[in-house]
Motif scaffolding. Sequence first.
Motif, PDB file in Angstrom:
ATOM      1  N   THR A   1       0.780  15.589   8.245  1.00  0.00           N
ATOM      2  CA  THR A   1      -0.164  16.202   9.180  1.00  0.00           C
ATOM      3  C   THR A   1       0.515  16.511  10.511  1.00  0.00           C
ATOM      4  O   THR A   1       0.364  17.587  11.063  1.00  0.00           O
ATOM      5  CB  THR A   1      -1.356  15.247   9.436  1.00  0.00           C
ATOM      6  OG1 THR A   1      -1.901  14.879   8.173  1.00  0.00           O
ATOM      7  CG2 THR A   1      -2.417  15.921  10.278  1.00  0.00           C
ATOM      8  N   LEU A   2       1.264  15.539  11.030  1.00  0.00           N
ATOM      9  CA  LEU A   2       2.024  15.708  12.278  1.00  0.00           C
ATOM     10  C   LEU A   2       3.477  15.292  12.012  1.00  0.00           C
ATOM     11  O   LEU A   2       3.855  14.152  12.278  1.00  0.00           O
ATOM     12  CB  LEU A   2       1.431  14.841  13.393  1.00  0.00           C
ATOM     13  CG  LEU A   2       0.284  15.413  14.195  1.00  0.00           C
ATOM     14  CD1 LEU A   2      -0.219  14.392  15.216  1.00  0.00           C
ATOM     15  CD2 LEU A   2       0.660  16.704  14.884  1.00  0.00           C
ATOM     16  N   PRO A   3       4.295  16.207  11.486  1.00  0.00           N
ATOM     17  CA  PRO A   3       5.681  15.835  11.191  1.00  0.00           C
ATOM     18  C   PRO A   3       6.478  15.497  12.458  1.00  0.00           C
ATOM     19  O   PRO A   3       7.491  14.821  12.385  1.00  0.00           O
ATOM     20  CB  PRO A   3       6.250  17.055  10.479  1.00  0.00           C
ATOM     21  CG  PRO A   3       5.310  18.168  10.768  1.00  0.00           C
ATOM     22  CD  PRO A   3       3.987  17.570  11.084  1.00  0.00           C
ATOM     23  N   ILE A   4       5.998  15.961  13.599  1.00  0.00           N
ATOM     24  CA  ILE A   4       6.607  15.629  14.885  1.00  0.00           C
ATOM     25  C   ILE A   4       5.516  15.005  15.750  1.00  0.00           C
ATOM     26  O   ILE A   4       4.418  15.558  15.848  1.00  0.00           O
ATOM     27  CB  ILE A   4       7.146  16.877  15.613  1.00  0.00           C
ATOM     28  CG1 ILE A   4       8.088  17.685  14.726  1.00  0.00           C
ATOM     29  CG2 ILE A   4       7.803  16.496  16.939  1.00  0.00           C
ATOM     30  CD1 ILE A   4       9.384  17.009  14.404  1.00  0.00           C
TER      31      ILE A   4
ATOM     32  N   ASN B   1      10.789  12.855  15.034  1.00  0.00           N
ATOM     33  CA  ASN B   1      10.756  13.730  13.868  1.00  0.00           C
ATOM     34  C   ASN B   1      10.517  12.856  12.633  1.00  0.00           C
ATOM     35  O   ASN B   1      11.406  12.146  12.190  1.00  0.00           O
ATOM     36  CB  ASN B   1      12.079  14.492  13.743  1.00  0.00           C
ATOM     37  CG  ASN B   1      12.116  15.419  12.542  1.00  0.00           C
ATOM     38  OD1 ASN B   1      11.166  15.502  11.769  1.00  0.00           O
ATOM     39  ND2 ASN B   1      13.217  16.128  12.386  1.00  0.00           N
ATOM     40  N   HIS B   2       9.291  12.922  12.089  1.00  0.00           N
ATOM     41  CA  HIS B   2       8.937  12.124  10.907  1.00  0.00           C
ATOM     42  C   HIS B   2       9.227  12.877   9.608  1.00  0.00           C
ATOM     43  O   HIS B   2       9.067  12.315   8.532  1.00  0.00           O
ATOM     44  CB  HIS B   2       7.441  11.765  10.932  1.00  0.00           C
ATOM     45  CG  HIS B   2       7.052  10.982  12.149  1.00  0.00           C
ATOM     46  ND1 HIS B   2       7.273   9.638  12.282  1.00  0.00           N
ATOM     47  CD2 HIS B   2       6.466  11.383  13.304  1.00  0.00           C
ATOM     48  CE1 HIS B   2       6.830   9.236  13.458  1.00  0.00           C
ATOM     49  NE2 HIS B   2       6.343  10.266  14.092  1.00  0.00           N
ATOM     50  N   SER B   3       9.599  14.136   9.711  1.00  0.00           N
ATOM     51  CA  SER B   3       9.806  14.950   8.508  1.00  0.00           C
ATOM     52  C   SER B   3      11.131  14.591   7.841  1.00  0.00           C
ATOM     53  O   SER B   3      11.917  13.804   8.366  1.00  0.00           O
ATOM     54  CB  SER B   3       9.796  16.440   8.868  1.00  0.00           C
ATOM     55  OG  SER B   3      11.037  16.808   9.458  1.00  0.00           O
TER      56      SER B   3
ATOM     57  N   LEU C   1       3.228  23.043  16.560  1.00  0.00           N
ATOM     58  CA  LEU C   1       2.386  21.871  16.309  1.00  0.00           C
ATOM     59  C   LEU C   1       1.701  21.462  17.606  1.00  0.00           C
ATOM     60  O   LEU C   1       2.354  20.972  18.527  1.00  0.00           O
ATOM     61  CB  LEU C   1       3.234  20.702  15.807  1.00  0.00           C
ATOM     62  CG  LEU C   1       3.807  20.820  14.407  1.00  0.00           C
ATOM     63  CD1 LEU C   1       4.801  19.705  14.147  1.00  0.00           C
ATOM     64  CD2 LEU C   1       2.687  20.770  13.388  1.00  0.00           C
ATOM     65  N   GLN C   2       0.390  21.682  17.664  1.00  0.00           N
ATOM     66  CA  GLN C   2      -0.362  21.219  18.823  1.00  0.00           C
ATOM     67  C   GLN C   2      -0.511  19.708  18.718  1.00  0.00           C
ATOM     68  O   GLN C   2      -0.896  19.188  17.671  1.00  0.00           O
ATOM     69  CB  GLN C   2      -1.731  21.884  18.881  1.00  0.00           C
ATOM     70  CG  GLN C   2      -2.529  21.436  20.094  1.00  0.00           C
ATOM     71  CD  GLN C   2      -3.875  22.136  20.205  1.00  0.00           C
ATOM     72  OE1 GLN C   2      -4.284  22.865  19.301  1.00  0.00           O
ATOM     73  NE2 GLN C   2      -4.544  21.910  21.306  1.00  0.00           N
TER      74      GLN C   2
END
Length: 154
Positions: free
Chosen positions: A28-31, A56-58, A126-127
């Motif tokens: 949902t929020l990769p960053i 950075n979670h991606s 990404l907001q």
Amino acid sequence: GLSVDVAAASAQRSMSGQRNNEGSLDETLPITVEPIDPPSTIKLSVPEQVSLLIVNHSSQPMNLQLQMRLSDMTGVVICGSSFVGLGEIPPSGGSCTVDVRLVALVAGLFSVKGCYIVDLSSGMELQQPPLFDVFVKLPAEELEEKKAMDIVDF
């Protein structure tokens, strides 16, 4: 705000490969952008520096830019450059910190928002959710003047 310990735990979780099947936060929020020890109060018209942790979670490295968009900000706005190039952030918990300056335009309680992360390679935006809430107070001199004005005899 998110403490550095929690960010480290999040990075560790990303590296261990733990995944939820139901739209995990990493998807949902990769960053993510989290303030480090954000102020609970700031003074009106006095710039305040806030440090932000970007993670950075991606599973891919990303060439990122942090943008603070004035059109999405109310009460407390960016002071200075509204964007910062972060460079390439490694995958699976790679992170960096950046300092931004905020200034309050009016007194009251506000959410600091309008933060976007842009992947410059793909154009993906990404907001981010509101970063933190802050109470904006009048400087002491203005409070004294206001009190004096309230006591005027007619």
